[in-house]
Design a protein around this motif. Structure first.
Motif, PDB file in Angstrom:
ATOM      1  N   LEU A  57       0.840  -1.215   0.000  1.00 43.51           N
ATOM      2  CA  LEU A  57       0.000   0.000   0.000  1.00 43.51           C
ATOM      3  C   LEU A  57       0.869   1.256   0.000  1.00 43.51           C
ATOM      4  N   ARG A  58       1.452   1.620   1.137  1.00 42.30           N
ATOM      5  CA  ARG A  58       2.487   2.657   1.227  1.00 42.30           C
ATOM      6  C   ARG A  58       3.430   2.169   2.315  1.00 42.30           C
ATOM      7  N   GLU A  94       3.053   7.461   9.427  1.00 42.98           N
ATOM      8  CA  GLU A  94       1.745   6.975   8.938  1.00 42.98           C
ATOM      9  C   GLU A  94       0.752   6.858  10.091  1.00 42.98           C
ATOM     10  N   GLY A 100       3.711  14.917   8.151  1.00 41.78           N
ATOM     11  CA  GLY A 100       4.372  14.679   6.868  1.00 41.78           C
ATOM     12  C   GLY A 100       4.355  13.229   6.455  1.00 41.78           C
ATOM     13  N   ILE A 101       5.206  12.899   5.492  1.00 41.57           N
ATOM     14  CA  ILE A 101       5.256  11.546   4.934  1.00 41.57           C
ATOM     15  C   ILE A 101       6.603  11.349   4.259  1.00 41.57           C
ATOM     16  N   LEU A 103       8.340   9.958   0.987  1.00 37.46           N
ATOM     17  CA  LEU A 103       8.052   9.564  -0.395  1.00 37.46           C
ATOM     18  C   LEU A 103       9.232   8.802  -0.987  1.00 37.46           C
ATOM     19  N   ARG A 104       8.998   8.204  -2.160  1.00 37.58           N
ATOM     20  CA  ARG A 104      10.060   7.567  -2.930  1.00 37.58           C
ATOM     21  C   ARG A 104      11.226   8.554  -3.113  1.00 37.58           C
ATOM     22  N   ALA A 106      13.924  10.886  -4.589  1.00 36.08           N
ATOM     23  CA  ALA A 106      13.801  11.668  -5.826  1.00 36.08           C
ATOM     24  C   ALA A 106      14.584  11.020  -6.963  1.00 36.08           C
ATOM     25  N   LEU A 108      14.834   7.885  -7.440  1.00 36.99           N
ATOM     26  CA  LEU A 108      14.178   6.596  -7.678  1.00 36.99           C
ATOM     27  C   LEU A 108      15.086   5.421  -7.321  1.00 36.99           C
ATOM     28  N   ASN A 146      12.351  10.311   1.239  1.00 33.22           N
ATOM     29  CA  ASN A 146      12.197  11.674   0.750  1.00 33.22           C
ATOM     30  C   ASN A 146      11.109  12.377   1.584  1.00 33.22           C
ATOM     31  N   PHE A 148       8.465  14.710   3.007  1.00 36.73           N
ATOM     32  CA  PHE A 148       7.581  15.689   2.383  1.00 36.73           C
ATOM     33  C   PHE A 148       6.542  16.189   3.379  1.00 36.73           C
TER      34      PHE A 148
END
Lengths: 229, 80
Positions: A57-58, A94, A100-101, A103-104, A106, A108, A146, A148
């Motif tokens: 999911l995440r 989460e 915040g969170i 992320l992948r 930048a 990759l 990352n 965010f």
């Protein structure tokens, strides 16, 4: 200090964290399985790195809603100390313990290397044994680091002194070259508002022995022992 | 009843995967691709037969778990 480490299917740094805590505390932390619904009587919980639930999911999302995390959150809301490292940072974010969170990256790409970190404040139970502005060498190993958050949240984090660590260069400079994952404002670790919760992507538990190439993570564990004993 | 949930990144959130896809499309010779944004599609089979109740239920699922509203929007489509 009494500490527990929460273990999920897919956690993989829990033994490293156990070794680092044992070295600092002089006794072993308690390992708690994710299906447990009660936390033992401890004053620190460490959420370790890994790939809990295969990052489905995440990353961190499924673990964040496990029964044990509900208990961790309830105790953290009452002031218990919680540290989340790497996947642990993703999980507690989460779960809503931190804003915040992650992320992948930048780029990759999965990043696995030693990075430099600048200690943004020594005014916390996690960083009291460091000097503000000190530059550390600590490894990172992640695909989704990352950081965010919207600009307003980032401004609040900075205004409240909630930034714990930032990625930096040898002179403590912040720039894209020394930001391994594209994190907003080079943020590597943050506190919650009351500073009893710390989330960070780098692995201090992998910088506690000369064999690991750096011992700069030791002071973080020492800080917690000093504050919570 | 089935719920079809589309989860998409909010505008302004960097989507490096979407960018990589756009780049790969260009490499394959597909011209004129301005931008690609990647999202998720989730299908949920529900016992609930009342549309309003189903909508409410799935809305809560999205807010609690399926989407992270810091970076994502979601849209729910119900089909009998």
């Amino acid at each position: 200090m009494k500490a527990a480490i929460v273990v999920f299917p897919g956690s993989n740094r829990e033994r490293d964290a156990e070794a680092a805590l044992t070295q600092a505390m002089g006794r072993k932390p308690i390992m708690v399985w994710h299906r447990d619904t009660e936390l033992p009587d401890v004053n620190l919980v460490l959420v370790p790195g890994g790939f809990s639930y295969g990052d489905y999911l995440r990353c961190g999302a499924i673990a964040a809603h496990s029964p044990i995390l509900r208990e961790v959150k309830a105790r953290a809301d009452k002031g218990m100390a919680v540290i989340g490292v790497c996947n642990g940072f993703q999980i507690i974010t989460e779960a809503g313990l931190l804003p915040g969170i992650l992320l992948r990256n930048a780029s990759l790409k999965f990043v696995c290397k030693n990075v430099r970190l600048k200690v943004e404040t020594s005014q916390s139970l996690f960083t009291s044994q460091y000097e503000q502005g000190q530059v550390l060498s600590v490894p990172v190993a992640h695909h989704d680091g990352n950081y965010f958050a919207d600009p307003k949240t980032l401004d609040e984090l900075e205004a409240n002194g909630q930034v714990a660590f930032r990625y930096c260069g040898p002179e403590g400079e912040f720039d894209d070259e020394h930001n391994p994952n594209g994190s907003a404002r080079s943020i590597a670790g943050i506190f919650n508002r009351t500073k009893n919760v710390l989330g960070m992507m780098p692995h201090p538990e992998n910088a506690v022995d000369p064999m690991q190439g750096s011992t700069d993570g030791k002071a973080l564990f020492k800080s917690m022992v000093e504050a919570l004993s | 009843m089935k719920a079809r949930v589309h989860i998409t990144l909010k505008s302004g959130v960097l989507d490096p995967q979407g960018r990589a896809i756009a780049h790969a499309l260009g490499t394959l010779g597909f011209g004129g691709v301005n931008d690609v944004r990647q999202g998720k599609y989730i299908e949920i089979d529900l016992n609930e037969r009342d549309k309003a109740k189903a909508k409410q239920q799935v809305d809560q699922m999205c807010a609690k778990l399926l989407a992270n509203t810091v970076i994502e929007n979601y849209a729910i489509d119900l089909v009998d």
